[in-house]
Design an enzyme around this catalytic site. Structure first.
Site, PDB file in Angstrom:
ATOM      1  N   ASP A   1       0.850  -1.180   0.000  1.00  0.00           N
ATOM      2  CA  ASP A   1       0.000   0.000   0.000  1.00  0.00           C
ATOM      3  C   ASP A   1       0.891   1.238   0.000  1.00  0.00           C
ATOM      4  O   ASP A   1       1.982   1.220   0.568  1.00  0.00           O
ATOM      5  CB  ASP A   1      -0.868   0.026   1.274  1.00  0.00           C
ATOM      6  CG  ASP A   1      -1.631  -1.276   1.460  1.00  0.00           C
ATOM      7  OD1 ASP A   1      -2.232  -1.750   0.482  1.00  0.00           O
ATOM      8  OD2 ASP A   1      -1.613  -1.818   2.585  1.00  0.00           O
TER       9      ASP A   1
ATOM     10  N   ASP B   1      -1.552  -2.643  -4.720  1.00  0.00           N
ATOM     11  CA  ASP B   1      -2.393  -3.026  -3.589  1.00  0.00           C
ATOM     12  C   ASP B   1      -3.237  -1.799  -3.226  1.00  0.00           C
ATOM     13  O   ASP B   1      -3.801  -1.167  -4.114  1.00  0.00           O
ATOM     14  CB  ASP B   1      -1.519  -3.552  -2.444  1.00  0.00           C
ATOM     15  CG  ASP B   1      -2.321  -4.303  -1.396  1.00  0.00           C
ATOM     16  OD1 ASP B   1      -3.477  -4.651  -1.654  1.00  0.00           O
ATOM     17  OD2 ASP B   1      -1.791  -4.526  -0.293  1.00  0.00           O
TER      18      ASP B   1
ATOM     19  N   ASP C   1      -4.387   1.769   3.693  1.00  0.00           N
ATOM     20  CA  ASP C   1      -5.097   0.739   4.448  1.00  0.00           C
ATOM     21  C   ASP C   1      -4.927   0.992   5.943  1.00  0.00           C
ATOM     22  O   ASP C   1      -3.847   1.393   6.399  1.00  0.00           O
ATOM     23  CB  ASP C   1      -4.598  -0.662   4.074  1.00  0.00           C
ATOM     24  CG  ASP C   1      -5.184  -1.137   2.731  1.00  0.00           C
ATOM     25  OD1 ASP C   1      -5.931  -0.365   2.096  1.00  0.00           O
ATOM     26  OD2 ASP C   1      -4.890  -2.282   2.344  1.00  0.00           O
TER      27      ASP C   1
ATOM     28  N   ARG D   1     -13.838   0.443  -2.784  1.00  0.00           N
ATOM     29  CA  ARG D   1     -13.260   0.617  -1.456  1.00  0.00           C
ATOM     30  C   ARG D   1     -12.895   2.079  -1.160  1.00  0.00           C
ATOM     31  O   ARG D   1     -11.724   2.422  -1.087  1.00  0.00           O
ATOM     32  CB  ARG D   1     -12.018  -0.249  -1.252  1.00  0.00           C
ATOM     33  CG  ARG D   1     -12.258  -1.714  -1.456  1.00  0.00           C
ATOM     34  CD  ARG D   1     -11.007  -2.528  -1.117  1.00  0.00           C
ATOM     35  NE  ARG D   1     -11.226  -3.953  -1.387  1.00  0.00           N
ATOM     36  CZ  ARG D   1     -10.281  -4.876  -1.335  1.00  0.00           C
ATOM     37  NH1 ARG D   1      -9.040  -4.541  -1.013  1.00  0.00           N
ATOM     38  NH2 ARG D   1     -10.563  -6.141  -1.592  1.00  0.00           N
TER      39      ARG D   1
HETATM   40 CA    CA Z   1      -3.153  -3.728   1.640  1.00  0.00          CA
END
Ligand code: CA
Ligand code: CA
Length: 438
Positions: free
Chosen positions: A218, A257, A261, A316
């Site tokens: 991330d 990714d 997060d 997301r």
């Molecule tokens: Ca991740």
């Protein structure tokens, strides 16, 4: 990709980059172009979940020996490692390449992607066995060893009581993965993050019926940390959107990714005035439904998102598990390939109010919410293409077999200023993202 260089070549050959950055920047005066005080600003009282309890001050209390200005990845990592958890301010000047000279530079000597494709092709390997048990000298084992090299290089661990702030309009990182892990009190502002590209995605033959290429890294991860303020940052795939990625075994060779997060019991996070754009799986709040994860996440993952621009994303924004997430005054601009904005996951308690959504022709307002698990939602005063819209009602009307329940069961108290939803696109469009503060 550029090879990172030491700053100040002559001295660097004598004393090394690390000694140089600490010696030179420890007493560096504020540079022209840095708005006075931006680097010492703290999260305002009451500004989202990161204001809870002791609030978030980052490195505002740094003494002069803990203010650093960095222009290379090596200098940045050295500054992060210096001084333990003493308050520190790291000023980032210009765009820093964090992705190394090339993917080849991370590969172990016998790694061969052609051999990897040959061994694990679905026609020969099938789609029922993962590669996790493959030995070290197999193509997968050599991929793992190569990936470990990239992992060590592109990840940077941020210590407690730190402010990282970009200087001026063009500060940021290409291919960095910021790890805010197991610490308290961090501020990250005014930085543009171009997503890392995983050089060594792993093939999982069992992920969906067709298999999938899965990636790590991330741009930033908040992992078990508390009191984190992400403000005026830009997260983007930039020059490497998914549309440029190749396909192998009939599946996209996914090298990205998440953008941000927030996982593993992280708590008290405010994400304000950021731009999240041009990406697929953007933000996870909580990353698993498993019992072990639930034990860590339940009662935590409290996050506020306000005045962010979510533009041209697939899904997301965020997907939520367990957390009490407050999302208000954000602008969501959907593009081609739009899937959903809010993912309603296990034991989540999302409040989504006073937001604006701009959907293209053909996209359905019922797709803004996506139900993954039975969990209640509060959604009020949201506008879709300029019209006040009940997101729950339109979801329940448009999506057969998925019924969301209204009423998240809590009322956000930590908000400083709530703007009318219809003013949000203009406000956020003019003021969100990197290059606006510092
Ligand atoms: Ca991740
Ligand atoms: Ca590069």
């Amino acid at each position: 990709m550029r090879t990172p260089k030491c700053h100040g070549r002559v001295i660097a050959t004598l004393v090394g980059c690390t000694a140089l950055v600490l010696a030179v920047t420890g007493t560096a005066p504020a540079q022209a172009g840095q708005r006075a005080g931006a680097e010492r600003q703290v999260l305002p009282a009451g500004d989202g979940w990161a204001a809870y309890g002791a609030g978030t001050t980052g490195g505002a209390a740094a003494d002069r020996s803990h203010v650093y200005t960095v222009t290379t990845w090596e200098q940045f990592k050295a500054a992060l490692a210096d001084g333990g958890s003493a308050p520190k301010i790291i000023r980032v000047r210009g765009t820093i390449d964090a992705d190394g000279p090339s993917c080849d530079s991370f590969a172990v000597p016998r790694y061969d992607f052609g051999a990897y494709l040959a061994k694990y092709a679905p026609e020969s390997w099938g789609r029922t066995t993962t590669l996790d048990g493959e030995p070290a000298d197999s193509p997968e084992g050599l991929r793992r060893a190569s990936a470990a090299n990239q992992d060590a290089y592109i990840k940077a661990e941020v210590p407690a009581n730190t402010t990282v702030i970009g200087v001026g309009k063009d500060a940021g990182f290409n291919g960095a993965s910021l790890q805010i892990k197991g610490v308290d009190n961090v501020i990250v502002r005014n930085l543009r993050f171009e997503s890392p590209l995983d050089c060594f995605p792993q093939w999982d033959p069992t992920d969906t019926a067709d298999g999938n290429w899965n990636s790590e890294y991330d741009s930033a991860v908040v992992y078990g940390s508390t009191h984190v303020w992400m403000d005026h940052d830009t997260f983007t795939d930039g020059d490497h959107p998914d549309s440029t990625l190749p396909y192998y075994f009939g599946r996209i060779y996914e090298q990205h990714d998440g953008e941000l997060d927030i996982v593993k019991g992280a708590d008290y996070v405010t994400a304000s005035w950021n731009v999240f754009e041009d990406h697929d799986k953007t933000i996870l709040v909580g990353n698993s439904d498993s019992a072990a994860t639930a034990a860590v996440d339940r009662g935590h993952l409290k996050v506020t998102f306000h005045h962010n621009l979510f533009r041209n994303l697939v899904e997301r924004a965020p997907r939520v598990r367990f957390g009490q997430v407050d999302s208000y005054n954000n602008h969501f601009v959907a593009g081609d390939g739009y899937s959903y904005s809010y993912g309603i996951g296990m034991e989540s308690q999302l409040v989504a109010e006073h937001n604006a959504f701009t959907l293209p022709a053909g996209a359905k307002a019922g797709s803004i919410l996506k139900k993954w698990k039975e969990a209640p939602v509060t959604a009020a005063d949201n506008y879709v293409n300029g019209r006040r819209t009940d997101l729950i009602a339109v979801h329940n009307a448009e999506v057969p077999g998925e019924t969301l329940q209204s009423g998240a069961g809590w009322t956000p108290a930590l908000r400083t200023r709530v703007d009318p939803a219809r003013a949000v696109p203009g406000l956020v469009g003019h003021r969100a993202g990197a290059g606006r503060v510092g």
